[in-house]
Design an enzyme around this catalytic site. Structure first.
Site, PDB file in Angstrom:
ATOM      1  CG  PHE A 135      -1.808   1.256   1.233  1.00 32.72           C
ATOM      2  CD1 PHE A 135      -3.002   1.270   0.527  1.00 32.72           C
ATOM      3  CD2 PHE A 135      -1.428   2.404   1.925  1.00 32.72           C
ATOM      4  CE1 PHE A 135      -3.807   2.419   0.514  1.00 32.72           C
ATOM      5  CE2 PHE A 135      -2.223   3.553   1.907  1.00 32.72           C
ATOM      6  CZ  PHE A 135      -3.409   3.555   1.206  1.00 32.72           C
ATOM      7  CG  ASP A 219       5.640   3.689   1.802  1.00 31.75           C
ATOM      8  OD1 ASP A 219       5.668   4.292   2.893  1.00 31.75           O
ATOM      9  OD2 ASP A 219       4.627   3.653   1.075  1.00 31.75           O
ATOM     10  CE  LYS A 248      -0.621   5.919   7.831  1.00 29.71           C
ATOM     11  NZ  LYS A 248      -0.333   5.282   6.568  1.00 29.71           N
TER      12      LYS A 248
END
Ligand SMILES: *Cc1c(COP(=O)(O)O)cnc(C)c1O
Length: 406
Positions: A135, A219, A248
């Site tokens: 993702f 990532d 995040k």
């Protein structure tokens, strides 16, 4: 139906299902809903609220910078932006050659990474490899990198060149050639249900990308900022990537993302090749800088490692037939269930005053604040055990109903 649910149904785009509650305030590892009910928050905005809610460092950084200089255009530099770039380079081990591009979200950091891959690949290297179950975000470029077909299909055609391969070293060896511009991987696949890469994967990816002249992009949007018990997921593997993406947890609740480039990859962007109006503004960078400074000063990376082990032991102690295993590292944990009942577990936990997440139908994801201690872990153990017992009781009840039905 209460009023807020009507407002949600009428006013918000329907890209999310029913909201679980109306949350009105937070403090530390707790949040409260509109009825004053308190929840132990073991999701932390999906690995975002690194310092918990309303941490004084976070609050003060916003207030102070907002009163000093909140935003200027990218025609100008600002001290918080330079301080954060230097800090990220140091923490990531990007060395003197490293560079930082600031975005406002994870997807945008991956958009920048996608463009970096294109700049590196040119016309000779049209291929970009990403992993099955990976993702990387929901904007078109980051969506192209995201594996889930159902997410991509309504928005096709996607940008060309992305291939999703199984997360095995063999599949990577088979896929690699001199037409690959880059491979992008998550050290732990968070959205897929906290699934770790096979042992040695990042090291193999590093040597194969070096051999074929491709970029290795990691990532770290969910795994970064100390979440896994090291500063970054790749830090566990002793490799140096060409780029990492962050978001995040680095902002602790303020929307900010970043692309950190290493070595030669740092010279790919040139004036005019990318940009963002908000990206790197003094408000966002001051907050992220303060959050990361607090993570360093308070030893929260070490705390994530220690509390992660403690939490995993607590989960393993829970005597429930509904638990089939535990995955993850540090404070990014996937609790594997013995059947697809994750939504029922989330609902039962919420009823008991605990927030956890169903990453997929068979996995509960927890990603609490990096600040948690003995008290939060003990309370989690109690509430989660009770929630599992509730689910088990209702499963048994529906079995009995089935058995006694005429
Ligand atoms: C959350 C996430 C993203 C997307 O970040 P947004 O801020 O939601 O755009 C990308 N990659 C990973 C690994 C993520 O966990």
């Amino acid at each position: 139906m209460t009023v807020w649910q009507d407002d949600v149904a009428r006013d918000l785009v329907r890209n999310v299902g029913d909201r679980l509650a109306l949350l009105t305030r937070g403090e530390g590892s707790y949040v409260w809903d509109g009825d004053g009910k308190r929840y132990l928050d073991f999701l932390a905005g999906i690995a975002v609220n690194s310092l918990g809610h309303a941490h004084p460092v976070f609050v003060e950084a916003i207030a102070k910078q907002a009163a000093t200089l909140a935003h200027v255009s990218n025609y100008f530099a600002t001290p918080p932006q330079l301080a954060l770039a230097a800090r990220l380079k140091r923490l990531a081990g990007a060395g003197i050659d490293g560079r930082v591009y600031f975005s406002n979200s994870g997807a945008e950091a991956n958009e920048a990474a996608f463009k970096l891959a294109r700049l590196h690949g040119g016309t000779d290297r049209p291929r970009i490899l990403a992993l099955e179950n990976g993702f990387h975000g929901r904007t078109i470029g980051s969506l192209a990198l995201t594996a889930k077909k159902a997410m991509r299909e309504p928005f096709e055609p996607m940008p060309a060149g992305v291939e999703h391969i199984p997360a095995t070293i063999e599949a990577l060896e088979a896929a690699m050639d001199d037409r690959v511009a880059a491979i992008i991987v998550e050290p732990i696949q968070g959205e897929a249900g906290v699934v770790e890469l096979p042992d040695g994967y990042l090291a193999a990816a590093r040597s194969l990308t070096l051999k074929h002249g491709a970029l290795l992009i990691v990532d770290e949007i969910q795994t970064g900022a100390g979440r896994t018990g090291q500063w970054f997921g790749f830090s566990h593997e002793g490799i140096t990537p060409d780029a990492i993406t962050l978001a995040k947890g680095i902002g602790g609740g303020f929307p900010i993302g970043a692309l950190v480039t290493f070595g030669a990859a740092s010279s790919l962007f040139t004036p005019g090749s990318h940009g963002s109006t908000f990206g790197g503004n003094p408000l966002g960078t001051a907050v992220a800088n303060a959050v990361l400074a607090e993570i360093e000063d308070a030893g929260l990376v070490e705390n994530a490692a220690r509390r992660g082990t403690q939490l995993r032991e607590a989960i393993e102690r829970i005597d429930s037939p509904l638990i089939a295993g535990v995955r993850g590292r540090g404070l990014l944990i996937g609790i594997v269930l013995s059947s697809p009942i994750a939504n029922a577990v989330v609902a039962a936990a919420q009823e008991r005053g605990l927030i956890v997440n169903a990453a997929n139908p068979e996995t509960i994801r927890i990603a609490p604040a990096l600040t948690i201690g003995d008290a939060e872990i003990a309370e989690f153990e109690t509430l989660f055990t009770a929630a599992l017992a509730d689910v088990q009781a209702s499963l048994a009840e529906s079995e009995t109903e089935k058995a006694t039905a005429p």
